[in-house]
Design a protein around this motif. Structure first.
Motif, short mmCIF file in Angstrom:
data_model
loop_
_atom_site.label_atom_id
_atom_site.label_comp_id
_atom_site.label_asym_id
_atom_site.label_seq_id
_atom_site.Cartn_x
_atom_site.Cartn_y
_atom_site.Cartn_z
N THR A 174 6.68 -0.78 -1.38
CA THR A 174 5.34 -1.12 -1.89
C THR A 174 5.49 -1.99 -3.14
OG1 THR A 174 4.56 1.03 -1.12
CG2 THR A 174 3.15 -0.14 -2.70
N TRP A 182 -2.38 0.15 -11.72
CA TRP A 182 -2.00 0.75 -10.45
C TRP A 182 -2.72 2.10 -10.24
CZ3 TRP A 182 -0.38 0.17 -5.78
CH2 TRP A 182 0.17 1.23 -5.07
N GLY A 183 -3.38 2.21 -9.08
CA GLY A 183 -4.04 3.46 -8.73
C GLY A 183 -5.35 3.71 -9.45
N THR A 186 -8.65 3.81 -7.25
CA THR A 186 -8.86 5.08 -6.55
C THR A 186 -9.37 6.14 -7.51
OG1 THR A 186 -7.04 4.49 -5.10
CG2 THR A 186 -7.76 6.78 -5.04
N ALA A 253 -4.50 10.69 1.37
CA ALA A 253 -3.44 10.36 0.40
C ALA A 253 -2.06 10.60 1.00
CB ALA A 253 -3.63 11.20 -0.86
N LYS A 256 -1.39 7.77 3.39
CA LYS A 256 -1.18 6.48 2.73
C LYS A 256 0.14 6.45 1.96
CE LYS A 256 -3.48 2.89 0.17
NZ LYS A 256 -4.57 2.46 -0.68
N TYR A 257 0.51 7.57 1.37
CA TYR A 257 1.76 7.63 0.60
C TYR A 257 2.64 8.75 1.16
CZ TYR A 257 -1.37 5.10 -2.53
OH TYR A 257 -2.27 4.20 -3.05
N THR A 260 6.79 10.61 -1.25
CA THR A 260 6.60 10.76 -2.70
C THR A 260 7.71 11.64 -3.28
OG1 THR A 260 5.14 12.63 -2.29
CG2 THR A 260 4.08 10.50 -2.61
N ALA B 172 -0.48 8.21 -5.45
CA ALA B 172 0.02 6.85 -5.69
C ALA B 172 1.02 6.80 -6.83
CB ALA B 172 -1.15 5.92 -5.98
N TYR B 173 0.92 7.76 -7.72
CA TYR B 173 1.81 7.77 -8.89
C TYR B 173 3.12 8.53 -8.63
CZ TYR B 173 -2.33 6.05 -11.23
OH TYR B 173 -3.42 5.29 -11.58
#
Lengths: 419, 271
Positions: A174, A182-183, A186, A253, A256-257, A260, B172-173
């Protein structure tokens, strides 16, 4: 007119006085580094060979601050030893974005342990972010001891804050255009959604008579009129809707990710520079600080244990560099971008400037005189319960080789009268 | 006004003059504004002091302490307000109102304190949301009408919902990045890049202990533990809300010494 002036003379004097005061006051831009107790600056960490690659840079430009620090062997007893240390930077908030930091060749993104009486090189890389004049220090945060600041240099950042970008690519491919934003989209949308849901939920009751009518009805026992079947249906719908949105959101989430990692809380291990025996041993016979004369005088016995004759080139304490002007190699050791206010112009006066021969012991006076003692608020040393001076002394031989010795000893104030 | 004073309306089974009803609506607005600001200030201060860094920074929002601490600390004002709103007014949105106030205060703080004043980017300082859990807590109380059942179910749901309702923002983090040869999350790197001078990395109290070995699902274990604590905290603060609605006066014993008539008995004894 005169009547008016006479009537309000006191107030006008006050306004004029405040105006004058404001006109002569300087801008406050630093961040209290001089407020640190002298023992924190003299006997904990000594930064030397400091280099700033620039003092003026546009937004997104790179700043590299590098140097070496020594952890003073006579670490103050009232401070915990440097078991957990973080290499930080003393700046007015995140005006710079730190992109790299190293102690030796090891990343300093996390905290770790350091050893006393050892030297470490460090390098920090930053990206200019907020325009303005900023005072930039290297800094070691020591757990229990707090921030220990190195010398600060002024950095001018030009341009617009809005132009700042800090991109990075994640391991799964990404591309993040700017970590600053960033982020955030959302976050804003998710918060806005829940605010809206909460307001709609509450408006169901807020639109009807509220406090006094409901209170009196409650007192009268009219519960069935206050909470109706419709109210319960409304609430139940919100409960179900809430659960559906939360589960759907979390699944979105996850989808999408999918890859992590948790926050990383490990510790770093840093190796100091190889230890070099100090070629000159320093024994402090007597040290005084002349308060009215703003002068530190130290009577020392220097014993040269090295193979070559050496001269005293520099006396460094609390970031102040008192350099011996009679030793050219010491003068050449000053980086052109090193802050001038930390190099007192009168330099270091040495009682006997002739080289100390190998094996020779010589007693002489070192004298460091300058208003910088006052400006840097180091004179409050005389208020310390543990009244000692700590410094690094640089010696140079004829070939320009340098050796560094630590100086430490009790100091006696001199107030201009008596002994 | 004079004619309104004689006309009556029925509100929730109680007769009101039209004039009084209109006046009470104005009273609603004034009290609502004052209450909103007061709860915002008090609840926000409470969370800043007790959740603090875990709530401020994205690189403190871990699977263990943040997940445990944030719900336990933030169920307090909702529970107390629920008592007042429900027992005195039969209003089933005490918890939702409290967390809306909190999050409003947090955003004001993030905007003016962190972003404008201190230059921190929103990606580092966004606040968590508590609204989903609060709605479930409110509806549970409305449907059961019982604070004990609410604590046994709603308070647990409040804690359990905390992590998934924030994961939408947090995921996202937690993407992995390589920085200087080290693996870190995006959140770690944001915290590293935008420096907090007086909050060095070692101060972060995150991911410690052996909970992380719990099948990789430490957030859920922490949530369950938080649920248990929320049950207890809910009851304690419900009672605290009850105390807040009692007018308590303390008699002045000095009066009798000065020859004055003694105060009546402590009204606290009537509680």
């Amino acid at each position: 007119m005169f009547k008016f002036l006479k009537k309000y003379a006191r107030q006008m004097r006050l306004v004029v006085g405040l105006g004058l005061l404001a006109s002569v006051s300087g801008q406050v831009l630093a961040h209290g580094e001089r407020n640190q107790e002298p023992f924190l600056r003299m006997r904990t960490v000594h930064f030397y060979d400091m280099k700033w690659n620039t003092t003026e840079v546009p937004v997104n430009g790179e700043i590299v601050v590098s140097g070496t620090f020594r952890l003073f062997p006579e670490w103050p007893g009232n401070l915990p030893p440097p078991k957990r240390v973080f290499l930080g930077n003393g700046t007015p908030g995140p005006v710079l974005a730190r992109t790299e930091s190293w102690i030796g060749d090891v990343p300093a993104i996390q905290s770790g342990q350091l050893e006393l009486d050892r030297d470490y090189t460090f390098r920090s890389v930053y990206k200019a972010r907020i325009p303005g004049n900023h005072h930039v220090h290297p800094m070691l945060n020591v757990e229990g001891a707090g921030p220990l600041l190195g010398p600060g240099n002024w950095l001018a950042i030009t341009g617009n804050r809005e132009d700042f970008r800090l991109p990075i690519d994640t391991i799964d491919g990404t591309h993040i255009e700017n970590l600053e934003t960033w982020g955030v989209g959302t976050v804003f949308k998710w918060h806005a959604l829940w605010f809206a849901i909460a307001l709609v939920y509450m408006l169901w009751w807020l639109r009807k008579p509220l406090l006094m009518p409901r209170f009196l009805a409650t007192e009268a026992g009219n519960d069935d009129l206050l909470i109706t079947r419709g109210d319960r249906m409304w609430g139940a719908a919100f409960m179900v809707g809430t659960l559906v949105i939360v589960v759907a959101g979390a699944n979105w989430a996850e989808a999408k990710y999918p890859r992590t990692v948790p926050l990383q809380g490990g510790e770093a291990t840093w190796e100091p520079l190889p230890k070099q025996a100090a070629s000159v041993k320093i024994a402090v016979k007597r040290a005084t600080y002349d308060v009215p004369g703003r002068s530190m005088k130290i009577n020392v016995t220097l014993t040269n244990n090295g193979p070559k004759p050496v001269q005293v080139g520099e006396f460094l304490t609390a970031g102040l560099r008192f350099v011996n002007h009679d030793v050219p190699v010491a003068m050449a050791n000053i980086d052109p971008l090193f802050p001038k206010d930390l190099i007192p112009p009168s330099g270091l006066k040495v009682g006997d400037n002739t080289p100390i021969a190998p094996g020779e012991s010589r007693t002489m006076m070192l004298e460091a005189t300058d208003a910088a003692w006052e400006v840097e608020r180091l004179t409050s040393l005389i208020n310390d319960p543990d009244n000692r001076v700590g410094a690094l002394v640089f010696f140079f031989d004829a070939d320009g080789n340098r050796s560094i010795s630590t100086l430490s000893g009790p100091i006696v104030p001199f107030f201009g009268a008596g002994k | 006004m004079a004619s309104n004073a004689h006309e009556t309306v029925d509100i929730y089974g109680v007769k009101w003059s039209k004039w009084s009803a209109a006046l009470s609506r104005r009273f609603d607005i004034i009290v609502a504004i004052i209450l909103f600001l007061a709860v915002t200030a008090a609840f926000h201060l409470h969370v800043m002091l007790l959740v603090g860094d875990w709530d401020f920074w994205v690189d403190w929002k871990d699977r263990q302490y943040w997940v445990t601490l944030a719900p336990v600390i933030t169920i307090t004002f909702p529970a107390a307000l629920q008592y007042v709103f429900w027992e005195k007014l039969r209003l089933p949105f005490g918890a939702t109102f409290a967390v809306v106030c909190l999050i409003f205060g947090e955003w004001m703080n993030r905007k003016f304190g962190f972003y404008d004043w201190s230059y921190f980017p929103y990606s580092l300082v966004w606040p968590a949301t508590y609204i989903p859990g609060a709605i479930v807590l409110d509806v549970t109380l409305m449907l059961t009408g019982n604070f004990l059942l609410t604590s046994l179910t709603g308070a647990i749901a409040y804690a359990i919902l905390f992590y998934p309702s924030n994961w939408v923002m947090l995921a996202a983090y937690h993407l992995p990045v390589e920085v200087m040869g080290s693996l870190v999350s995006v959140a770690d790197y944001i915290g590293y890049a935008f420096t907090r001078t007086a909050t060095p990395e070692y101060l972060r109290f995150i991911e410690r202990g052996t909970l992380r070995t719990f099948g990789g699902h430490s957030a859920w274990v922490a949530s369950a533990f938080a649920g248990f604590l929320c049950m207890l905290m809910y009851i304690a603060w419900w009672y605290f809300g009850m105390l807040m609605t009692k007018v308590v006066t303390v008699p002045n014993k000095m009066k009798t010494l000065m020859g004055l008539k003694a105060d009546p008995k402590r009204s606290v004894e009537a509680i």
